[in-house]
Design a protein around this motif. Sequence first.
Motif, PDB file in Angstrom:
ATOM      1  N   GLY A 180       0.807  -1.221   0.000  1.00  0.00           N
ATOM      2  CA  GLY A 180       0.000   0.000   0.000  1.00  0.00           C
ATOM      3  C   GLY A 180       0.838   1.267   0.000  1.00  0.00           C
ATOM      4  O   GLY A 180       0.296   2.363   0.042  1.00  0.00           O
ATOM      5  N   THR A 181       2.180   1.110  -0.029  1.00  0.00           N
ATOM      6  CA  THR A 181       3.086   2.255  -0.034  1.00  0.00           C
ATOM      7  C   THR A 181       4.137   2.093  -1.121  1.00  0.00           C
ATOM      8  O   THR A 181       4.264   1.034  -1.739  1.00  0.00           O
ATOM      9  CB  THR A 181       3.814   2.406   1.316  1.00  0.00           C
ATOM     10  N   PHE A 182       4.932   3.170  -1.310  1.00  0.00           N
ATOM     11  CA  PHE A 182       6.081   3.101  -2.211  1.00  0.00           C
ATOM     12  C   PHE A 182       7.194   3.969  -1.645  1.00  0.00           C
ATOM     13  O   PHE A 182       6.953   4.878  -0.851  1.00  0.00           O
ATOM     14  CB  PHE A 182       5.707   3.535  -3.630  1.00  0.00           C
TER      15      PHE A 182
ATOM     16  N   TYR B   3      -2.393   1.188  -6.597  1.00  0.00           N
ATOM     17  CA  TYR B   3      -2.324   0.221  -5.499  1.00  0.00           C
ATOM     18  C   TYR B   3      -0.936  -0.390  -5.464  1.00  0.00           C
ATOM     19  O   TYR B   3      -0.137  -0.213  -6.394  1.00  0.00           O
ATOM     20  CB  TYR B   3      -3.386  -0.881  -5.670  1.00  0.00           C
ATOM     21  N   ASN B   4      -0.648  -1.100  -4.410  1.00  0.00           N
ATOM     22  CA  ASN B   4       0.589  -1.858  -4.319  1.00  0.00           C
ATOM     23  C   ASN B   4       0.346  -3.052  -3.403  1.00  0.00           C
ATOM     24  O   ASN B   4       0.114  -2.882  -2.217  1.00  0.00           O
ATOM     25  CB  ASN B   4       1.719  -0.991  -3.766  1.00  0.00           C
TER      26      ASN B   4
ATOM     27  N   PHE C 113     -10.992   0.481 -10.309  1.00  0.00           N
ATOM     28  CA  PHE C 113     -10.742   1.799  -9.724  1.00  0.00           C
ATOM     29  C   PHE C 113     -10.399   1.656  -8.249  1.00  0.00           C
ATOM     30  O   PHE C 113     -10.604   0.616  -7.643  1.00  0.00           O
ATOM     31  CB  PHE C 113     -11.965   2.711  -9.898  1.00  0.00           C
ATOM     32  N   GLN C 114      -9.869   2.727  -7.667  1.00  0.00           N
ATOM     33  CA  GLN C 114      -9.602   2.762  -6.234  1.00  0.00           C
ATOM     34  C   GLN C 114      -9.755   4.206  -5.757  1.00  0.00           C
ATOM     35  O   GLN C 114      -9.096   5.095  -6.255  1.00  0.00           O
ATOM     36  CB  GLN C 114      -8.193   2.265  -5.925  1.00  0.00           C
ATOM     37  N   THR C 115     -10.644   4.430  -4.798  1.00  0.00           N
ATOM     38  CA  THR C 115     -10.916   5.781  -4.301  1.00  0.00           C
ATOM     39  C   THR C 115     -10.036   6.163  -3.111  1.00  0.00           C
ATOM     40  O   THR C 115      -9.868   7.336  -2.830  1.00  0.00           O
ATOM     41  CB  THR C 115     -12.392   5.919  -3.864  1.00  0.00           C
TER      42      THR C 115
ATOM     43  N   GLN D 249      -3.876   1.568  -0.708  1.00  0.00           N
ATOM     44  CA  GLN D 249      -4.593   0.303  -0.865  1.00  0.00           C
ATOM     45  C   GLN D 249      -3.748  -0.764  -1.559  1.00  0.00           C
ATOM     46  O   GLN D 249      -2.755  -0.467  -2.222  1.00  0.00           O
ATOM     47  CB  GLN D 249      -5.884   0.530  -1.647  1.00  0.00           C
ATOM     48  N   THR D 250      -4.161  -2.023  -1.395  1.00  0.00           N
ATOM     49  CA  THR D 250      -3.433  -3.157  -1.957  1.00  0.00           C
ATOM     50  C   THR D 250      -4.163  -3.810  -3.133  1.00  0.00           C
ATOM     51  O   THR D 250      -3.677  -4.804  -3.672  1.00  0.00           O
ATOM     52  CB  THR D 250      -3.194  -4.218  -0.875  1.00  0.00           C
TER      53      THR D 250
END
Length: 174
Positions: A82-84, A100-101, A117-119, A123-124
């Motif tokens: 969920g991060t980078f 996402y990740n 999609f992702q709001t 998120q993963t």
Amino acid sequence: SAQPTNCAPGTYNAQPSQVVCLNCAPGTYQDLAGNTTCKPCTPGYYCAAGSAAPLPCPGGTNKNAALSVMTSRADCIVCGVGTFCPVGSENATLCAPGTYNDQTEQETCVNCPAGRFQTQPGQTACLTCTGGSYCGLGAAAELPCPAGSYSNTPGLGTAGECTLCPAGSACSTG
């Protein structure tokens, strides 16, 4: 000696009449020759003893906040799902909406594929677009099928995938 020799980068000498220069302490560096002090290491970087330059945490890792001094690559910590973390990150960054990740130790997040999609940030996974809507690559929200078209099929990637409303009927937006 016929001439004094400047201390090399990564070393210093703060006292007169010395025979040798001292290595910069772990967690510090000196990039210039002939200096009397060393500089503190840059956040998101590590400095071993005698460093002539701070070295960045590799991509997918970031500064270990539990350590006051980082002295090797092993001190960098892995970024979570969920991060980078780009090269030299002080902190992990949440993935933005539309991305996402689902893996650890990543330098970038992945765009949601068309039809998904992702709001929310961090998120993963992405969600599937519902019937009556479509989602392009990297969508942070569903878009309704245009007026004059419809769809009961989930996961559409473009407005062109919505079905035109047949003659003798009406289709409002979405």
